[in-house]
Design an enzyme around this catalytic site. Structure first.
Site, mmCIF file in Angstrom:
data_model
loop_
_atom_site.group_PDB
_atom_site.id
_atom_site.type_symbol
_atom_site.label_atom_id
_atom_site.label_comp_id
_atom_site.label_asym_id
_atom_site.label_seq_id
_atom_site.Cartn_x
_atom_site.Cartn_y
_atom_site.Cartn_z
ATOM 1 N N LEU A 237 33.713 36.868 35.849
ATOM 2 C CA LEU A 237 34.107 35.533 35.390
ATOM 3 C C LEU A 237 35.561 35.225 35.757
ATOM 4 C CD1 LEU A 237 32.320 35.514 31.921
ATOM 5 C CD2 LEU A 237 31.526 34.555 34.092
ATOM 6 N N GLY A 238 36.067 35.965 36.743
ATOM 7 C CA GLY A 238 37.376 35.660 37.277
ATOM 8 C C GLY A 238 38.508 35.783 36.285
ATOM 9 N N TYR B 48 42.395 52.285 30.483
ATOM 10 C CA TYR B 48 42.365 51.021 29.757
ATOM 11 C C TYR B 48 43.048 51.200 28.407
ATOM 12 C CZ TYR B 48 38.823 49.392 33.128
ATOM 13 O OH TYR B 48 38.138 49.021 34.268
#
Length: 327
Positions: free
Chosen positions: A202-203, A56
């Protein structure tokens, strides 16, 4: 905040965790100050489980968390991952020496001597799941990790690894628009006492009150690669999401909170880890743990967003290449 067990015999963790991917700028600029404020807000609201990975921001997200830990007395449980090798080409490496070296680098960036949970970010098909479990067992015996997990894997891989050394958590995308784990994975995890950690619950912004808009994505926004946001698919998806938002607000809920409440309602072993760059967005969903859905609400959600409603795949072909498929 309510709490749940991490795995069958693990520690108590907040029923909602914090995903820290966005601290690396994948969805837009994230300053260190904003990241610190977001982690402070999460901790103050009772979240004690932070999820990150070595790739990340190419280590940046772990570094930010490490600096935050060094400047605060707070001690959340940290989960990190290794196994994806950014390219080009993008590959997967489950070699014991590689995983050990990446873990050591993560611990250094985080400024800690161990993490609560260490995942194989993907499973390399040439490495038997049993061997991967053995690698994780050795790292656990050395005290560098307190437990291990697997990410984006098929149920069969989980079973094989679990027979060698108990798997604590399996992390897969799971939300109202990504339902594949229901085809055996959620059931297996419940049976084996494994926590199913739901990432992108939450897509990637679609269940926020201010629904994500592809027209406003930055050039390097990861979501530009996601078929669900493509011009042929997005108008259909947007209309469904607008209907869900209207329904949530009519019931007195923020859409993001209701979407997380739905996930929590799927089983006590489900642990969503929504990500955000700001305390404001965190405030939209932090109350989800206090929502107890009734049968009318379950039915209402099911009518608006039935299984399989989303148009388009959740990943591009290139990104899905390393994901284990079982349906």
């Amino acid at each position: 905040m309510k709490f749940t067990k991490l795995g069958r015999n693990g520690p108590d963790v907040s029923s909602i965790g914090l995903g820290c991917l966005s601290f690396g700028g994948i969805f837009g600029v994230a300053t260190e100050e904003d990241s610190f404020r977001t982690m402070d807000a999460a901790w103050d609201q009772g979240i004690n489980f932070f999820d990150v990975a070595n790739i990340y921001g190419n280590g940046h997200c772990e570094t930010v968390i490490g600096r935050w830990l060094a400047s605060r007395p707070h001690r959340p449980m940290i989960a990190t991952k290794a196994g994806i090798v950014n390219g080009p080409p993008r590959t997967v490496n489950n070699d014991p020496a590689y995983l050990r070296a990446e873990l050591e680098s993560s611990l250094k960036r985080l400024g800690v001597d161990h993490v609560q949970l260490f995942y194989a970010h993907r499973h390399a098909p040439e490495v038997p799941a049993e061997d991967l479990a053995g690698t994780m067992q050795r790292l656990q015996e050395e005290g560098k990790i307190l437990s291990y997990g697997l990410s984006e894997v098929a149920p069969g891989t989980v079973e094989r690894a679990h027979t060698v050394h108990p798997v604590t958590a399996v992390q897969n995308e799971y939300s109202l628009w990504s339902r594949q784990p229901e085809l055996g994975l959620t059931q297996l995890c419940a049976r084996l006492g494994i926590t199913l950690v739901a990432f992108s619950p939450l897509g990637r912004g679609v269940f926020a009150r201010d629904i994500a808009d592809p027209a406003r994505f930055a050039t390097d926004d990861f979501r530009k690669l996601v078929p669900r946001f493509a011009p042929d698919n997005w108008p259909h998806n947007r209309s469904k999401l607008e209907a869900f938002k209207t329904y949530a607000l009519s019931r007195g809920y923020e859409p993001a909170a209701l979407a997380l409440a739905w996930l929590l309602d799927q089983g006590s072993h489900i642990l969503p880890i929504p990500g955000t760059r700001t305390p404001t967005h965190l405030g939209e969903w932090i109350g989800a743990a206090e929502i107890d859905l009734n049968d009318d609400e379950r039915s209402g959600i099911r009518q608006i967003l039935p299984v399989g409603w989303a148009w388009g795949d959740r990943y591009s072909d290139a990104l899905s290449a390393s994901v284990e498929r079982y349906s």
